[in-house]
Scaffold this motif. Structure first.
Motif, PDB file in Angstrom:
ATOM      1  N   ASP A 157      -0.919   5.068  19.680  1.00 18.07           N
ATOM      2  CA  ASP A 157      -2.065   4.977  18.776  1.00 18.07           C
ATOM      3  C   ASP A 157      -2.204   3.574  18.187  1.00 18.07           C
ATOM      4  OD1 ASP A 157      -2.770   7.597  19.207  1.00 18.07           O
ATOM      5  OD2 ASP A 157      -1.733   8.367  17.431  1.00 18.07           O
ATOM      6  N   VAL A 158      -1.085   2.953  17.855  1.00 16.37           N
ATOM      7  CA  VAL A 158      -1.129   1.593  17.308  1.00 16.37           C
ATOM      8  C   VAL A 158      -1.696   0.627  18.347  1.00 16.37           C
ATOM      9  CG1 VAL A 158       0.233  -0.340  16.424  1.00 16.37           C
ATOM     10  CG2 VAL A 158       0.791   2.002  15.737  1.00 16.37           C
TER      11      VAL A 158
ATOM     12  N   PRO B 186       6.953   0.844  15.212  1.00 22.46           N
ATOM     13  CA  PRO B 186       6.369   2.185  15.340  1.00 22.46           C
ATOM     14  C   PRO B 186       7.368   3.113  16.019  1.00 22.46           C
ATOM     15  CG  PRO B 186       5.434   0.713  16.983  1.00 22.46           C
ATOM     16  CD  PRO B 186       6.344  -0.122  16.139  1.00 22.46           C
ATOM     17  N   GLU B 187       7.381   4.349  15.639  1.00 20.43           N
ATOM     18  CA  GLU B 187       8.175   5.328  16.386  1.00 20.43           C
ATOM     19  C   GLU B 187       7.572   5.446  17.787  1.00 20.43           C
ATOM     20  OE1 GLU B 187      10.924   6.713  15.509  1.00 20.43           O
ATOM     21  OE2 GLU B 187      10.936   5.979  13.443  1.00 20.43           O
TER      22      GLU B 187
ATOM     23  N   LEU C  51       3.290   1.456   9.184  1.00 20.66           N
ATOM     24  CA  LEU C  51       4.511   1.350   9.971  1.00 20.66           C
ATOM     25  C   LEU C  51       5.670   0.885   9.103  1.00 20.66           C
ATOM     26  CD1 LEU C  51       3.048  -0.518  13.087  1.00 20.66           C
ATOM     27  CD2 LEU C  51       3.564   1.922  12.928  1.00 20.66           C
TER      28      LEU C  51
ATOM     29  N   ASP D 153       6.439   7.807  19.448  1.00 19.25           N
ATOM     30  CA  ASP D 153       5.214   8.617  19.528  1.00 19.25           C
ATOM     31  C   ASP D 153       4.058   8.012  18.734  1.00 19.25           C
ATOM     32  OD1 ASP D 153       6.321   9.064  17.070  1.00 19.25           O
ATOM     33  OD2 ASP D 153       6.083  11.237  17.089  1.00 19.25           O
ATOM     34  N   GLU D 154       4.304   6.960  17.957  1.00 21.20           N
ATOM     35  CA  GLU D 154       3.256   6.268  17.209  1.00 21.20           C
ATOM     36  C   GLU D 154       2.684   5.083  17.985  1.00 21.20           C
ATOM     37  OE1 GLU D 154       4.340   6.535  12.516  1.00 21.20           O
ATOM     38  OE2 GLU D 154       5.643   5.249  13.732  1.00 21.20           O
TER      39      GLU D 154
END
Length: 212
Positions: free
Chosen positions: A151-152, A144-145, A59, A147-148
């Motif tokens: 998942d994080v 995080p973006e 990140l 869209d990330e």
């Protein structure tokens, strides 16, 4: 036959001999039983050593640099999820971590606090940088973006949810408030629940530091 030497089952003297044999067998087996007892953890936080979650991330921090857990090897790393407009839980947790660093004294430079935002839509890098400065300049925010983020969060098994407000931009975020503590080899070791006092967290970190 003298009843004192009778071998009839159920006789008192036979019962005593059986009791002695059982007692000796129990004594011999005791070390094995003790060896099977779970080891008592020295930590006050929840010991999650060996957990397969919270393994890694990639990140950008509040300066735009890509970061992974491996970047912080050699330090005890504490990971916390939150957002800058959080009214109470986040500032309380960050203030607690600033106090933990103070309590560690000379070892405080071996502590790295990472704040991962669950509100990347509003938490810009500039805002995150300013937010970290309110607590300690060594603390790092990770963004995080959008869209990330899913998942994080899944990787750390944390919960977050956007809660609508009176206007599109006045929403808030529900989220998990605990902290993950990693050892100097970037392995997740402890989970510290929200509200744990600074002295307790500092004590656990000192144990990890002493084993490094």
């Amino acid at each position: 036959m003298d009843p004192r030497f009778s071998s009839t089952p159920g006789h008192p003297s036979m019962g005593r001999r059986r009791f002695v044999r059982v007692a000796l067998a129990s004594a011999v087996g005791m070390p094995a039983l003790m060896a099977c007892s779970p080891e008592v953890t020295p930590f006050k936080s929840t010991d999650v050593t060996g957990a397969t979650f919270a393994q890694d991330f990639r990140l950008k921090d509040h300066l735009g640099n890509l970061r992974t857990l491996a970047d912080f090897k050699g330090k005890i790393t504490v990971v916390f999820f939150g957002f800058t407009q959080c009214p109470d839980v986040c500032p309380t947790s960050m203030t607690t971590m600033a106090e933990v660093k103070r309590l560690l004294g000379a070892q405080g430079d071996r502590l790295q606090v990472l704040f991962i935002t669950v509100d990347p839509e509003r938490d810009t890098q500039a805002l995150l940088k300013e937010y970290m400065a309110n607590f300690d300049p060594s603390f790092i925010a990770l963004r995080p973006e959008p869209d990330e983020l899913k998942d994080v969060a899944a990787g750390f098994k944390i919960y977050y949810k956007k809660v609508s407000g009176s206007t599109p931009t006045s929403y808030t975020m529900d989220h998990s408030a605990g902290k993950y503590i990693f050892d100097s080899e970037a392995r997740v070791r402890l989970f510290s629940a929200y509200g744990t006092d600074a002295a307790t967290i500092a004590s656990d970190i000192q144990i990890l530091l002493s084993a490094a």
